[in-house]
Structures are given as C-alpha cells and as structure tokens.
Motif scaffolding. Structure first.
Motif, mmCIF file in Angstrom:
data_model
loop_
_atom_site.group_PDB
_atom_site.id
_atom_site.type_symbol
_atom_site.label_atom_id
_atom_site.label_comp_id
_atom_site.label_asym_id
_atom_site.label_seq_id
_atom_site.Cartn_x
_atom_site.Cartn_y
_atom_site.Cartn_z
ATOM 1 N N VAL A 121 0.859 -1.187 0.000
ATOM 2 C CA VAL A 121 0.000 0.000 0.000
ATOM 3 C C VAL A 121 0.895 1.237 0.000
ATOM 4 O O VAL A 121 1.644 1.464 0.950
ATOM 5 N N PRO A 122 0.855 2.047 -1.069
ATOM 6 C CA PRO A 122 1.704 3.245 -1.120
ATOM 7 C C PRO A 122 1.453 4.170 0.069
ATOM 8 O O PRO A 122 0.340 4.245 0.603
ATOM 9 N N GLY A 123 2.507 4.883 0.460
ATOM 10 C CA GLY A 123 2.414 5.737 1.636
ATOM 11 C C GLY A 123 1.311 6.766 1.577
ATOM 12 O O GLY A 123 0.655 7.048 2.586
ATOM 13 N N ASP A 124 1.055 7.330 0.382
ATOM 14 C CA ASP A 124 0.016 8.361 0.291
ATOM 15 C C ASP A 124 -1.388 7.786 0.433
ATOM 16 O O ASP A 124 -2.347 8.529 0.638
ATOM 17 N N GLN A 125 -1.513 6.464 0.353
ATOM 18 C CA GLN A 125 -2.800 5.811 0.614
ATOM 19 C C GLN A 125 -2.875 5.255 2.035
ATOM 20 O O GLN A 125 -3.949 5.195 2.628
ATOM 21 N N ALA A 126 -1.735 4.848 2.579
ATOM 22 C CA ALA A 126 -1.720 4.236 3.913
ATOM 23 C C ALA A 126 -1.832 5.269 5.030
ATOM 24 O O ALA A 126 -2.529 5.045 6.022
ATOM 25 N N PHE A 127 -1.148 6.399 4.870
ATOM 26 C CA PHE A 127 -1.099 7.393 5.942
ATOM 27 C C PHE A 127 -2.102 8.517 5.714
ATOM 28 O O PHE A 127 -2.478 8.816 4.584
ATOM 29 N N ARG A 128 -2.519 9.127 6.809
ATOM 30 C CA ARG A 128 -3.520 10.188 6.767
ATOM 31 C C ARG A 128 -3.024 11.363 5.920
ATOM 32 O O ARG A 128 -1.872 11.790 6.058
ATOM 33 N N PRO A 129 -3.880 11.906 5.066
ATOM 34 C CA PRO A 129 -3.485 13.092 4.296
ATOM 35 C C PRO A 129 -3.061 14.227 5.227
ATOM 36 O O PRO A 129 -3.633 14.418 6.302
ATOM 37 N N LEU A 130 -2.053 14.955 4.813
ATOM 38 C CA LEU A 130 -1.480 16.030 5.621
ATOM 39 C C LEU A 130 -2.546 17.017 6.097
ATOM 40 O O LEU A 130 -2.552 17.433 7.255
ATOM 41 N N LYS A 131 -3.492 17.345 5.234
ATOM 42 C CA LYS A 131 -4.494 18.367 5.546
ATOM 43 C C LYS A 131 -5.544 17.895 6.546
ATOM 44 O O LYS A 131 -6.266 18.703 7.130
ATOM 45 N N ASP A 132 -5.630 16.580 6.774
ATOM 46 C CA ASP A 132 -6.704 16.036 7.611
ATOM 47 C C ASP A 132 -6.303 15.757 9.057
ATOM 48 O O ASP A 132 -7.132 15.335 9.856
ATOM 49 N N GLY A 133 -5.033 15.988 9.399
ATOM 50 C CA GLY A 133 -4.559 15.578 10.718
ATOM 51 C C GLY A 133 -4.831 16.545 11.845
ATOM 52 O O GLY A 133 -4.749 16.181 13.014
ATOM 53 N N GLY A 134 -5.102 17.805 11.515
ATOM 54 C CA GLY A 134 -5.306 18.799 12.567
ATOM 55 C C GLY A 134 -4.018 19.265 13.214
ATOM 56 O O GLY A 134 -4.031 19.831 14.308
ATOM 57 N N CYS A 135 -2.889 19.035 12.542
ATOM 58 C CA CYS A 135 -1.601 19.488 13.077
ATOM 59 C C CYS A 135 -1.473 21.001 12.918
ATOM 60 O O CYS A 135 -1.580 21.512 11.806
ATOM 61 N N PRO A 136 -1.240 21.731 14.014
ATOM 62 C CA PRO A 136 -1.158 23.199 13.929
ATOM 63 C C PRO A 136 0.010 23.697 13.071
ATOM 64 O O PRO A 136 0.021 24.852 12.659
ATOM 65 N N LEU A 137 0.991 22.840 12.800
ATOM 66 C CA LEU A 137 2.160 23.242 12.004
ATOM 67 C C LEU A 137 1.839 23.313 10.517
ATOM 68 O O LEU A 137 2.576 23.931 9.752
ATOM 69 N N VAL A 138 0.757 22.655 10.126
ATOM 70 C CA VAL A 138 0.422 22.574 8.703
ATOM 71 C C VAL A 138 -0.410 23.786 8.317
ATOM 72 O O VAL A 138 -1.472 24.035 8.891
#
Length: 405
Positions: A385-402
């Motif tokens: 499973v490619p990383g961009d499908q396995a891991f949460r999209p950057l915009k959806d994580g709620g990380c204040p740094l993004v």
C-alpha cells in the motif's frame, strides 16, 4: 576617549570570534543519542533490547564517530510511565547533552517526552508508539514519527477485512491512548466502508486474563473481533480466544497492530490465516534480507518493524547531521526533510512537515505451518500500500504546524 574607542573596537572584533568559537565548540562536542524504551514489560519483545542493537548498528554503519569524536549512546527503561519518560527526557536534554532521543514505547510516554523535546528544542524520533495524534493535534516541530500509526494500520487492515465481508466489528481495547486511537481509527474505517461497530470493551495494559472481555466479544455476534491492543496483550488475547473456541465458532480475529515477534510467540499453528499489516518484513528484498541477517546474527531473531525502523531513524538522523556538519536542531531537521529515506527499512520514505515519515505499508497473511520453508518464514504478501494511501493526508490531521491551503 581613545581608550573607550579602542575597547569598543576590540569588542566588535571579538564578537564574531566568540561566535565562531561557540560554533566550533558545538561541532567538537560529542554527538549523543538516547533511547527511551520498554525493556521488561509488554512491549519489550517488539522494541526493547532489539531497538538498542538496531540503533547501535546504525551508529556503527556511520563509522561510530561524528566531528572527530565517538558518537555517545545511552538507554533507559521508561517502565511505560509518562512521568518517567518526561523526567528522563528533561534530564537528558537539559543536563546530559543528549541531542536526539529515539524509540518511546507507548503513545502516552511519547506525548509526555515530546513536551520536553519542544521545551528544549531538541529532536525526538518515535519508532514504537502508534497514536496518530503524534502527528495530528499533538504534533511538534521537533518530533518525527517513523514506523506506523493507528491510522495507517486501521486503513490497511480494516478496509481489507471489510471488503472481504467482515462488516460487523467488536473491539477488545487496551485502556490507554494507543488502544483508544486504534479503536477510533479502525472504527471510522469500518463505518466509512459500510460496516458497523457493535461495541467494545476495555482492559488494563499488560493484562493476564481476557476471559470476560472475550465473552463479551463472543456474545456480540460480531463477525470480526478487532484487537485494539499490542505486544503481550495481543498474544494473550489470541491464545485465550483459542481456548474459548471463538474462531472455531465462526468469528474472526483482526490483528490491527501485530509484529513478527507476536507470530513467532504464537506459532503458525495458532496464527495462520491472520491478516496483518507491517511496515517491514525481513524477506521482502535483498536490502531487508541483508539487514535481517545482520540483526539475527546479533540477536538470534529477526527484527520487528519497530527495530528496523529504529535503525532507519537513527541512520537518517546521523546522515543529516553529517551532511549539515552541525548538531543544530533546525538545521538537522531541514536536512532530514529534504533527504529521501532510502535504507533497509524503506526505499520510498520522506519526512513531512507534520513529522510523519511516509512510506509503503504491507498487507500480509500469516502462512500455514506447511507453507513455511524456514525459520521466520511467516508471511505471504497480499498487497503493498503506497504511503500516500496508507497514511492520513497532511491536511486532515489537525496538526497546527500545517498551513491551511
């Protein structure tokens, strides 16, 4: 007046010399790495002493020195207690000159130690803890999350099982942040795929008796019993489920976070048919086999994905320090982000701004005893499973740094 002018001029000349001396002193001070792990409890098999050896292997691969001095390495047992993790991290960063801390066996210990990493602006690389909050709402500019997380495992295993008809779930959940995150993330995947979560039950960490929890799962009539736990707790759940005849009765167990060491402890007779996800398997390619053999020579067992990731994280950090010719936190982190991760753990990794190291995950089925040709020959691969499908999209994580787009 002339004296004052001469003194001022001398101070002006001295300022860059002092700054240069400071930078020179930093370059000459030994590079120091610390490992905070679990050496005696439920997660010692998947990390523990194996993580120590893996980190040492990375240090040796870099020649054992940096800035002309031996790289220093220390380790300690956090006893899976957040207060101990925070106390040790503070002591190491503040008083003992530690430049980077790696491992962290549980999500609670990781989040506690991350606060010290932020306070002292020093690097931390989490290779064992799994909560997706580490790169989500609790993300830090100084922390990288390397191996896997509850989002990646939930999406890789959970979606595959639902697609194959496992559309009703009941969770047996370790009652702390990691277990809660596994249940939450997997439950969301199940529901998004059209399945239902019929209920859950929670048990203490490092639990011995799962009979009451298994009886609740059995009575739920759910097709899938999701094990939202790890290490020794998962092994005990599976062993006791066999005693209760749960699988024989038609329900299936889902190992959402499992490791090759768990399969080794269970044996193929009990574990065969389990669908699991891992970030690393020793028999994937020539590089994974080479690292697996070297690790086996030292530890008399094949590495778990966490142990391979601890090697990878330590090696990538050291390469960045060498390339930057500096121990400065921000300089090294920038180099870590701009450099692809290519080693025995992954050949397609990269470090995102939220701290997530993105790479392929693998879906495996555990072999039947007669399918295994040699010791530690436990898996057949179902999918990469490619990383961009396995891991949460950057915009959806709620990380204040993004930054919002």
């Amino acid at each position: 007046m002339h004296f004052i002018q001469r003194a001022a001029a001398a101070m002006t000349l001295a300022t860059p010399l002092l700054l240069g001396a400071s930078a020179f002193a930093q370059q000459q001070s030994p590079l120091k790495i610390g490992l905070l792990g679990d050496f005696q409890s439920v997660y010692s098999d998947i990390g523990g002493p194996g993580n120590v050896e893996a980190a040492k292997m990375a240090i040796e691969e870099m020649g054992g020195t940096m800035f002309g001095k031996p790289i220093e390495f220390i380790s300690a047992d956090v006893q899976n207690k957040p207060d101990i993790a925070a106390s040790l991290a503070r002591k190491w960063y503040e008083n003992e000159g530690v430049d980077m801390i790696v491992d962290l066996p549980t999500s609670a210990t990781a989040l506690a130690a991350m606060e010290m990493s932020k306070r002292f602006e020093k690097i931390m690389i989490v290779t064992d803890a799994a909560s997706s909050d580490i790169t989500g709402k609790s993300c830090s500019p100084y922390t990288a999350h390397w191996t896997y997380d509850t989002y990646s495992n939930a999406h890789t295993v959970g979606s595959a099982i639902v697609k194959n008809g496992g559309d009703t779930w009941f969770f047996i959940t370790a009652d702390y942040l990691f277990g809660h995150s596994v249940e939450r993330d997997t439950g969301e995947v199940v529901k998004a795929a059209g399945g239902k979560v019929l209920g859950s039950t929670r048990h203490p960490l490092n639990n011995a008796d799962f009979s009451s929890f298994l009886l609740q799962a059995q009575s739920s009539k759910a097709k899938i019993i999701g094990m939202a736990n790890g290490g020794g707790d998962t092994i005990n759940t599976i062993k006791q489920a066999a005693e209760f005849g749960i699988v024989a009765g038609g329900q299936k167990l889902a190992g959402i976070v499992m490791f090759i060491s768990d399969i080794h402890s269970l044996g193929l007779k009990m574990a065969n048919g389990l669908i699991i996800t891992e970030a690393y398997y020793w028999d994937l390619n020539d590089r994974t086999r080479e690292f697996g053999k070297k690790f086996h020579d030292r530890m008399k067992r094949m590495p778990t994905m966490n142990q391979a990731a601890t090697y990878s994280a330590t090696l990538h950090y050291l390469k960045a320090v060498k390339a930057a010719n500096s121990k400065d936190t921000k300089t090294v982190l920038a180099k870590m982000r701009e450099t692809p991760v290519r080693d025995a753990f992954t050949d397609n990794g990269f470090l995102r701004e939220d701290g997530r190291m993105v790479h392929s995950m693998f879906l495996f089925e555990v072999k039947k005893p007669e399918e295994s040709k040699a010791p530690w020959d436990y898996y057949k691969m179902l999918a990469e499973v490619p990383g961009d499908q396995a891991f949460r999209p950057l915009k959806d994580g709620g990380c204040p740094l993004v930054k919002a787009e």
